[in-house]
Scaffold this motif. Sequence first.
Motif, short mmCIF file in Angstrom:
data_model
loop_
_atom_site.label_atom_id
_atom_site.label_comp_id
_atom_site.label_asym_id
_atom_site.label_seq_id
_atom_site.Cartn_x
_atom_site.Cartn_y
_atom_site.Cartn_z
N PHE A 182 -1.49 0.99 5.23
CA PHE A 182 -0.19 0.41 4.88
C PHE A 182 0.93 1.31 5.38
O PHE A 182 1.92 0.85 5.96
N ARG A 183 0.78 2.62 5.17
CA ARG A 183 1.82 3.57 5.61
C ARG A 183 2.02 3.47 7.12
O ARG A 183 3.15 3.47 7.61
N GLN A 184 0.90 3.40 7.81
CA GLN A 184 0.97 3.34 9.28
C GLN A 184 1.72 2.09 9.73
O GLN A 184 2.59 2.15 10.59
N ALA A 185 1.38 0.95 9.10
CA ALA A 185 2.05 -0.31 9.47
C ALA A 185 3.55 -0.23 9.20
O ALA A 185 4.37 -0.65 10.01
N ARG A 186 3.91 0.35 8.05
CA ARG A 186 5.33 0.49 7.70
C ARG A 186 6.02 1.44 8.66
O ARG A 186 7.12 1.15 9.15
N GLN A 187 5.38 2.58 8.94
CA GLN A 187 6.03 3.59 9.77
C GLN A 187 6.12 3.14 11.22
O GLN A 187 6.91 3.67 11.99
N ASP A 190 -6.72 -3.87 -0.36
CA ASP A 190 -6.56 -5.24 0.17
C ASP A 190 -5.43 -5.26 1.20
O ASP A 190 -5.58 -5.79 2.30
N ILE A 191 -4.31 -4.63 0.83
CA ILE A 191 -3.14 -4.63 1.73
C ILE A 191 -3.41 -3.75 2.94
O ILE A 191 -3.11 -4.13 4.08
N GLY A 192 -4.01 -2.57 2.72
CA GLY A 192 -4.28 -1.67 3.84
C GLY A 192 -5.18 -2.32 4.88
O GLY A 192 -4.91 -2.26 6.08
N LEU A 193 -6.24 -2.97 4.39
CA LEU A 193 -7.21 -3.59 5.31
C LEU A 193 -6.56 -4.75 6.08
O LEU A 193 -6.77 -4.90 7.28
N VAL A 240 1.89 -12.15 1.91
CA VAL A 240 0.95 -11.72 0.88
C VAL A 240 1.71 -11.14 -0.31
O VAL A 240 2.64 -10.35 -0.14
N VAL A 241 1.33 -11.57 -1.51
CA VAL A 241 1.89 -11.04 -2.75
C VAL A 241 0.79 -10.26 -3.46
O VAL A 241 -0.30 -10.80 -3.68
N SER A 242 1.04 -8.99 -3.79
CA SER A 242 -0.04 -8.19 -4.35
C SER A 242 0.48 -6.96 -5.09
O SER A 242 1.50 -6.38 -4.71
N TYR A 243 -0.24 -6.58 -6.16
CA TYR A 243 -0.13 -5.23 -6.71
C TYR A 243 -1.09 -4.42 -5.85
O TYR A 243 -2.28 -4.32 -6.14
N ILE A 255 5.10 -9.05 -0.09
CA ILE A 255 5.88 -9.09 -1.33
C ILE A 255 5.15 -8.21 -2.33
O ILE A 255 4.02 -8.52 -2.72
N PHE A 256 5.77 -7.08 -2.72
CA PHE A 256 5.00 -6.06 -3.42
C PHE A 256 5.88 -5.12 -4.23
O PHE A 256 7.11 -5.11 -4.07
N GLY A 257 5.24 -4.34 -5.09
CA GLY A 257 5.94 -3.28 -5.80
C GLY A 257 5.45 -1.91 -5.37
O GLY A 257 6.17 -0.92 -5.44
N PHE A 258 4.17 -1.87 -4.97
CA PHE A 258 3.58 -0.60 -4.53
C PHE A 258 2.29 -0.90 -3.78
O PHE A 258 1.74 -2.00 -3.89
N VAL A 259 1.83 0.09 -3.02
CA VAL A 259 0.47 0.04 -2.47
C VAL A 259 -0.14 1.41 -2.76
O VAL A 259 0.40 2.44 -2.34
N SER A 260 -1.24 1.44 -3.51
CA SER A 260 -1.85 2.70 -3.91
C SER A 260 -3.35 2.53 -4.10
O SER A 260 -3.82 1.45 -4.46
N LEU A 261 -4.09 3.61 -3.86
CA LEU A 261 -5.54 3.58 -4.09
C LEU A 261 -5.89 4.34 -5.37
O LEU A 261 -7.00 4.84 -5.51
#
Lengths: 251, 289
Positions: free
Chosen positions: B84-89, B55-58, B48-51, B69-75
């Motif tokens: 997203f944090r949980q998946a990364r951690q 969308d990414i969290g869900l 997935v490519v996204s700003y 593929i991303f630069g950030f994930v923020s609400l």
Amino acid sequence: MPYSILLSEICISAASKAWKDDGELLATGIGLIPRIAAGLAKLTCNPDLMMTDGETFLISKPLPMGKRDSSQDIVEGYMSYSRVFENLWGGQRHAMVTPTQIDAFGQTNISCIGDYDNPKVQLLGVRGFPGNFISHKNSIFIPNHSIKSFVQGEVDMVSGMGYNNYHSEAAKPHIASVITNLGVFDFNGPDHQLQLLSLHPGVSLEDVTVNTGFEISVKSEEETPLPSGEELALIREVLDPLSTRKIIFGE
Amino acid sequence: MNKVISHADVINQLSDGMTIGIGGWGARRKPMSLVRAICNSDLKNLTVVSYGGPDIGLLCAHKKIKKLIFGFVSLDMIPLDAHFRQARQNGELELMELDEGMVQWGLRAAAMKVSFLPTRVGMGTDVLKHNPEIKFITSPYSDGEQYVAMPALHLDVALLHVNKSDHKGNTQIVGPDPFFDEMFARAATKTYASSEEVVETADLGGKEGAIYNRFERSLVSGVIHAPGGAHPTSCAPNYGFDMEHLQEYSAAAKSFENYSNKYLNLSHQEYVEVIGGQNFVNAIPLPQF
């Protein structure tokens, strides 16, 4: 004066000076203190600065904190994200940001803390830091000056480049001011070492050195100038009438 | 020509392992009804490519993403996305972490059908350390400058949410910032756009409306009528972001079951009913920054 001068107000006043000699650059203050400071700069030391409404338009008056009647905004121009990229790659901006970590080389991190493949704390991602730090002037505001923010060695994920790893004159960082809860600094010491320019009232040199994870140089131990009466009035009545600035240091 | 299709039709066009670009920015104008349809499907191993926003969290909460593929994930108002944090951690994601401008450059390279575009962005950072496939290039001119050769980011599919469209795939993004949706559409083999409104071509607003047409209809394979389709993200000028819902969504990182039972595995129409109806969505005020 209804109450004595707050640390947040000293930081805002000191931070506003970062934009003093920037002509018409786009001033972007990201986060509460930098945003109020950018607004103060436009109202005092540099009225020529360009500034956005926090979203897509350039407006004539700095954005106050909290709700405003946006129908009263005087719109000057357009600044979509795509336009921001074009502006910043051309070096036409001076941003003030708050990285989670910064090191002796001026490298900054907002991506993650700990091991990259399995981070202890995932933050935002590098966002625009790689482009910002190589393209235009950046200043830094750190509300919690400690060895966790001013780290020993290198930051965990280098998001903004530092002075240790650049390729050419055209590809190097330009870090202007560094303002923290303890004092005012820049990276213009010997060999781009972090150097102390002033200490906030009541802060000692030792407070700074024990809370910094690397050696710094000392240009001056003078006291950070207090905000003027005009600056205080603008901060309290115009830019932050709801006193949101007090949140930063629990004032 | 009639490109109006259903959410299910879009899902049928997708397959495991595809590279999907998602338009919008953070918590703004995300094609959330299409994202929910992916979450409700059997699709897996997506790149997935996204700003990134919710969308990414869900998608992370549903373990749909193999590589991000991303630069950030923020609400936006909530700076970090809990899922997203949980998946990364938990070490679950393969990453290509880029400067947000490099993402645009990669999409633009794909759009222009060139293999890379030069930039200085990324130099001196760990973006290059963690993406060793990104190479340098030296200017062939007398300056001899070194550049990062940002590789093209080809998308199999782009998913976008727009304000208005017709049955031919003429789309309009009326909100003040079109973000990089155009680049996503140009970088993709196929683009599907969910739309607040689907109107007759003659009702697109003539020349004035056409200024908001950010890319040609030839790039659009399908239009999905999805009023409220960006919820809980914003879709200016139609509606703002639903802060209360974003808070509920964030809290669901601790236990996803309640949130999932309430809001997932529904048709888009059912979803809109559950969150309070179309009038509720349209009444969410635009944010002030």
